[in-house]
Design a protein around this motif. Sequence first.
Motif, PDB file in Angstrom:
ATOM      1  N   ALA A 182       1.923   9.260  -6.204  1.00 46.14           N
ATOM      2  CA  ALA A 182       2.389  10.622  -5.938  1.00 46.14           C
ATOM      3  C   ALA A 182       3.469  11.038  -6.930  1.00 46.14           C
ATOM      4  O   ALA A 182       3.593  12.224  -7.260  1.00 46.14           O
ATOM      5  N   ALA A 208       1.055   4.191  -2.946  1.00 47.84           N
ATOM      6  CA  ALA A 208       0.801   5.606  -2.682  1.00 47.84           C
ATOM      7  C   ALA A 208       1.963   6.475  -3.158  1.00 47.84           C
ATOM      8  O   ALA A 208       1.758   7.541  -3.755  1.00 47.84           O
ATOM      9  N   LYS A 209       3.188   6.025  -2.924  1.00 46.50           N
ATOM     10  CA  LYS A 209       4.358   6.795  -3.356  1.00 46.50           C
ATOM     11  C   LYS A 209       4.473   6.816  -4.876  1.00 46.50           C
ATOM     12  O   LYS A 209       4.885   7.821  -5.456  1.00 46.50           O
ATOM     13  N   GLY A 234      -4.080  -0.428  -4.043  1.00 47.23           N
ATOM     14  CA  GLY A 234      -3.668   0.951  -3.860  1.00 47.23           C
ATOM     15  C   GLY A 234      -3.716   1.783  -5.126  1.00 47.23           C
ATOM     16  O   GLY A 234      -3.501   2.992  -5.077  1.00 47.23           O
ATOM     17  N   ARG A 266       0.824  -1.207   0.000  1.00 48.80           N
ATOM     18  CA  ARG A 266       0.000   0.000   0.000  1.00 48.80           C
ATOM     19  C   ARG A 266       0.861   1.263   0.000  1.00 48.80           C
ATOM     20  O   ARG A 266       0.551   2.243  -0.677  1.00 48.80           O
ATOM     21  N   THR A 267       1.966   1.227   0.753  1.00 48.81           N
ATOM     22  CA  THR A 267       2.849   2.383   0.839  1.00 48.81           C
ATOM     23  C   THR A 267       3.534   2.659  -0.489  1.00 48.81           C
ATOM     24  O   THR A 267       3.611   3.810  -0.929  1.00 48.81           O
ATOM     25  N   ASP A 321       1.303   5.088 -12.599  1.00 52.92           N
ATOM     26  CA  ASP A 321       0.211   4.190 -12.237  1.00 52.92           C
ATOM     27  C   ASP A 321       0.319   2.823 -12.915  1.00 52.92           C
ATOM     28  O   ASP A 321      -0.334   1.884 -12.515  1.00 52.92           O
TER      29      ASP A 321
END
Length: 117
Positions: free
Chosen positions: A84, A80-81, A113, A76-77, A88
């Motif tokens: 950002a 997200a990074k 995510g 998940r982390t 994708d």
Amino acid sequence: MDKNIARLRRAKTTRSHIRKLGVARLSVLRTGQHIYAQLFTSDGSKVLASASTVQADVMDGLKGSKNLEAAAKVGRTIAAKALAAGIDKVAFDRSGYRYHGRIKALADAAREGGLQF
């Protein structure tokens, strides 16, 4: 044949295939204590994002660093990074590991995510 040599051989063929695709590569490293994920550029020259169970913000609220929950949180982390950073779509590099257990948990969490493999 040594297990690690066989794993590295499998990883080498996978990475050569991913290099031909020309997309960012999500690479995973699994040790006995931790799990690491790094997002590389399509040519492999630069690390765009990374996450691991060594990081304190990832380990918040987890019982241990070598279980499925920890691997899912790393997934998940890193997702997200990556989002950002504007990425994708990635190619999943499992580094020769079998797609089960912690590797599968990380991949599923990264998909949830928002990453597309």
